[in-house]
Design a protein around this motif. Sequence first.
Motif, PDB file in Angstrom:
ATOM      1  N   VAL A  64     -26.834 -15.681 -13.754  1.00  0.00           N
ATOM      2  CA  VAL A  64     -25.838 -15.063 -12.882  1.00  0.00           C
ATOM      3  C   VAL A  64     -26.513 -13.948 -12.094  1.00  0.00           C
ATOM      4  N   HIS A  65     -26.453 -14.048 -10.777  1.00  0.00           N
ATOM      5  CA  HIS A  65     -27.169 -13.116  -9.909  1.00  0.00           C
ATOM      6  C   HIS A  65     -26.270 -11.966  -9.461  1.00  0.00           C
ATOM      7  N   GLY A  67     -23.868  -9.604  -7.782  1.00  0.00           N
ATOM      8  CA  GLY A  67     -22.685  -9.914  -6.983  1.00  0.00           C
ATOM      9  C   GLY A  67     -21.893 -11.096  -7.489  1.00  0.00           C
ATOM     10  N   GLN A  68     -22.405 -11.796  -8.503  1.00  0.00           N
ATOM     11  CA  GLN A  68     -21.685 -12.926  -9.091  1.00  0.00           C
ATOM     12  C   GLN A  68     -21.035 -12.493 -10.404  1.00  0.00           C
ATOM     13  N   GLY A  69     -20.151 -13.361 -10.924  1.00  0.00           N
ATOM     14  CA  GLY A  69     -19.440 -12.991 -12.137  1.00  0.00           C
ATOM     15  C   GLY A  69     -19.234 -14.146 -13.093  1.00  0.00           C
ATOM     16  N   ILE A  70     -18.811 -13.804 -14.292  1.00  0.00           N
ATOM     17  CA  ILE A  70     -18.478 -14.766 -15.343  1.00  0.00           C
ATOM     18  C   ILE A  70     -17.138 -14.349 -15.949  1.00  0.00           C
ATOM     19  N   LEU A  71     -16.250 -15.324 -16.154  1.00  0.00           N
ATOM     20  CA  LEU A  71     -14.974 -15.072 -16.822  1.00  0.00           C
ATOM     21  C   LEU A  71     -15.030 -15.737 -18.196  1.00  0.00           C
ATOM     22  N   ILE A  72     -14.860 -14.942 -19.234  1.00  0.00           N
ATOM     23  CA  ILE A  72     -14.989 -15.437 -20.605  1.00  0.00           C
ATOM     24  C   ILE A  72     -13.623 -15.410 -21.276  1.00  0.00           C
ATOM     25  N   ASN A  73     -13.144 -16.575 -21.693  1.00  0.00           N
ATOM     26  CA  ASN A  73     -11.867 -16.654 -22.390  1.00  0.00           C
ATOM     27  C   ASN A  73     -11.990 -16.052 -23.782  1.00  0.00           C
ATOM     28  N   ARG A  74     -10.881 -15.597 -24.318  1.00  0.00           N
ATOM     29  CA  ARG A  74     -10.920 -14.976 -25.642  1.00  0.00           C
ATOM     30  C   ARG A  74     -11.367 -15.993 -26.690  1.00  0.00           C
ATOM     31  N   GLU A  75     -12.067 -15.488 -27.680  1.00  0.00           N
ATOM     32  CA  GLU A  75     -12.630 -16.254 -28.795  1.00  0.00           C
ATOM     33  C   GLU A  75     -13.819 -17.133 -28.386  1.00  0.00           C
ATOM     34  N   GLU A  76     -14.241 -17.087 -27.121  1.00  0.00           N
ATOM     35  CA  GLU A  76     -15.428 -17.841 -26.721  1.00  0.00           C
ATOM     36  C   GLU A  76     -16.683 -17.065 -27.135  1.00  0.00           C
ATOM     37  N   VAL A  77     -17.597 -17.745 -27.787  1.00  0.00           N
ATOM     38  CA  VAL A  77     -18.849 -17.130 -28.193  1.00  0.00           C
ATOM     39  C   VAL A  77     -19.719 -16.916 -26.956  1.00  0.00           C
ATOM     40  N   ILE A 128     -18.220 -17.568 -11.429  1.00  0.00           N
ATOM     41  CA  ILE A 128     -17.723 -17.141 -10.124  1.00  0.00           C
ATOM     42  C   ILE A 128     -18.950 -16.823  -9.255  1.00  0.00           C
ATOM     43  N   LYS A 129     -19.324 -17.779  -8.417  1.00  0.00           N
ATOM     44  CA  LYS A 129     -20.586 -17.684  -7.685  1.00  0.00           C
ATOM     45  C   LYS A 129     -20.505 -16.849  -6.412  1.00  0.00           C
ATOM     46  N   GLY A 130     -19.292 -16.660  -5.893  1.00  0.00           N
ATOM     47  CA  GLY A 130     -19.164 -15.928  -4.636  1.00  0.00           C
ATOM     48  C   GLY A 130     -19.382 -16.794  -3.418  1.00  0.00           C
ATOM     49  N   GLU A 131     -19.233 -18.110  -3.583  1.00  0.00           N
ATOM     50  CA  GLU A 131     -19.495 -19.039  -2.475  1.00  0.00           C
ATOM     51  C   GLU A 131     -18.235 -19.446  -1.726  1.00  0.00           C
ATOM     52  N   THR A 132     -17.056 -19.113  -2.256  1.00  0.00           N
ATOM     53  CA  THR A 132     -15.797 -19.481  -1.613  1.00  0.00           C
ATOM     54  C   THR A 132     -14.968 -18.224  -1.384  1.00  0.00           C
ATOM     55  N   THR A 133     -13.948 -18.353  -0.562  1.00  0.00           N
ATOM     56  CA  THR A 133     -13.070 -17.204  -0.306  1.00  0.00           C
ATOM     57  C   THR A 133     -12.360 -16.766  -1.595  1.00  0.00           C
ATOM     58  N   VAL A 134     -12.051 -17.728  -2.451  1.00  0.00           N
ATOM     59  CA  VAL A 134     -11.411 -17.400  -3.736  1.00  0.00           C
ATOM     60  C   VAL A 134     -12.370 -16.587  -4.596  1.00  0.00           C
ATOM     61  N   ASP A 135     -13.613 -17.053  -4.701  1.00  0.00           N
ATOM     62  CA  ASP A 135     -14.621 -16.325  -5.479  1.00  0.00           C
ATOM     63  C   ASP A 135     -14.820 -14.912  -4.938  1.00  0.00           C
ATOM     64  N   ILE A 138     -11.966 -12.643  -5.961  1.00  0.00           N
ATOM     65  CA  ILE A 138     -12.031 -12.267  -7.382  1.00  0.00           C
ATOM     66  C   ILE A 138     -13.105 -11.211  -7.611  1.00  0.00           C
ATOM     67  N   LEU A 139     -14.271 -11.427  -7.031  1.00  0.00           N
ATOM     68  CA  LEU A 139     -15.383 -10.485  -7.203  1.00  0.00           C
ATOM     69  C   LEU A 139     -15.068  -9.128  -6.583  1.00  0.00           C
ATOM     70  N   SER A 140     -14.352  -9.139  -5.475  1.00  0.00           N
ATOM     71  CA  SER A 140     -13.952  -7.885  -4.834  1.00  0.00           C
ATOM     72  C   SER A 140     -13.030  -7.076  -5.746  1.00  0.00           C
ATOM     73  N   HIS A 141     -12.092  -7.761  -6.398  1.00  0.00           N
ATOM     74  CA  HIS A 141     -11.196  -7.068  -7.332  1.00  0.00           C
ATOM     75  C   HIS A 141     -11.974  -6.539  -8.540  1.00  0.00           C
ATOM     76  N   LEU A 142     -12.927  -7.319  -9.033  1.00  0.00           N
ATOM     77  CA  LEU A 142     -13.747  -6.860 -10.161  1.00  0.00           C
ATOM     78  C   LEU A 142     -14.558  -5.617  -9.787  1.00  0.00           C
ATOM     79  N   GLN A 143     -15.106  -5.623  -8.590  1.00  0.00           N
ATOM     80  CA  GLN A 143     -15.870  -4.461  -8.129  1.00  0.00           C
ATOM     81  C   GLN A 143     -15.007  -3.203  -8.093  1.00  0.00           C
TER      82      GLN A 143
END
Length: 300
Positions: A64-65, A67-77, A128-135, A138-143
Amino acid sequence: MENKVPREARAHGDASFPLCVYHVVLTPGPTQQIVNYHWHEETEFVLVTRGAVNIQVGTDSYIVHRGQGILINREEVHAFTEADSEESECYAVVFDLALLLSSSSYDRLQHQYLRPIIQEDWFFPTYIKGETTVDIAILSHLQEIVRVFPDCAAFEMTIKGHMLLIMAVLLESNQMVFYKIVDTVKSSNMARMKLALDYIGKHYQEKIRLKDLAEQLAVSEGHMSRLFKQMTQKTIIEFINDLRVNEAAKLLQSTDKSVVEISNEVGFEDPSYFNRVFRMIKKCSPSQFRRLFEPKKMSS
């Protein structure tokens, strides 16, 4: 004996605002943090801010570079390690999904949108790679969440607003995963790994033999070694040494115990071997590490 079970039980935030943001430094050196395989009941959103981070979620691995992100669901290792870059840093936003609920009433928002997420009928997409408007949204809100926590005025309201907007973006764009296809082999391996990690967390201060670990999982020693390496990208001894050095670093910062005492306490039988392993991981000796953090210790 302190139990370092990789299933976290510590509170992230508090009951009135169950969210915390952590700055994670993975760049090799004395300040590098070791984030080995672990899991918790909270959801975790990760934003990479420097270089790249190798993030493992379940049996999958992502480079993950910035400006990119990862969403981890609960209980995921999951686990974080540095990638092949000079710098490797990220922010982890760990929160209870209950944060998003209304406190006084069960409204349409909860019934129609949040309930399926909390009840795990819907899952978050991972990368969340940041390659689409949706991504990008999401990344903007995380920032913004990372930026305002914890010092900006009314940061709790700002963060909850951005969290709800992330949910809205995901739902509006049909990015939520409505079911997860269960790979029975991967699921079985992950269950075994959790048992192995649990055993290591409880016994890391003792001598852990491959035979003992294999017996816990009812598999052969060869299968145990291969499974562990495949799942964690580390050998069993590398994983145990990481855990022991991480605990030793905490003791070096927070106590006046001698290096030999700390070495024994975290499970190293030979202080010389402890020094070699510590230097290999932290890029400095235990004594140098302690001196590096002495000003911080004295001012606390």
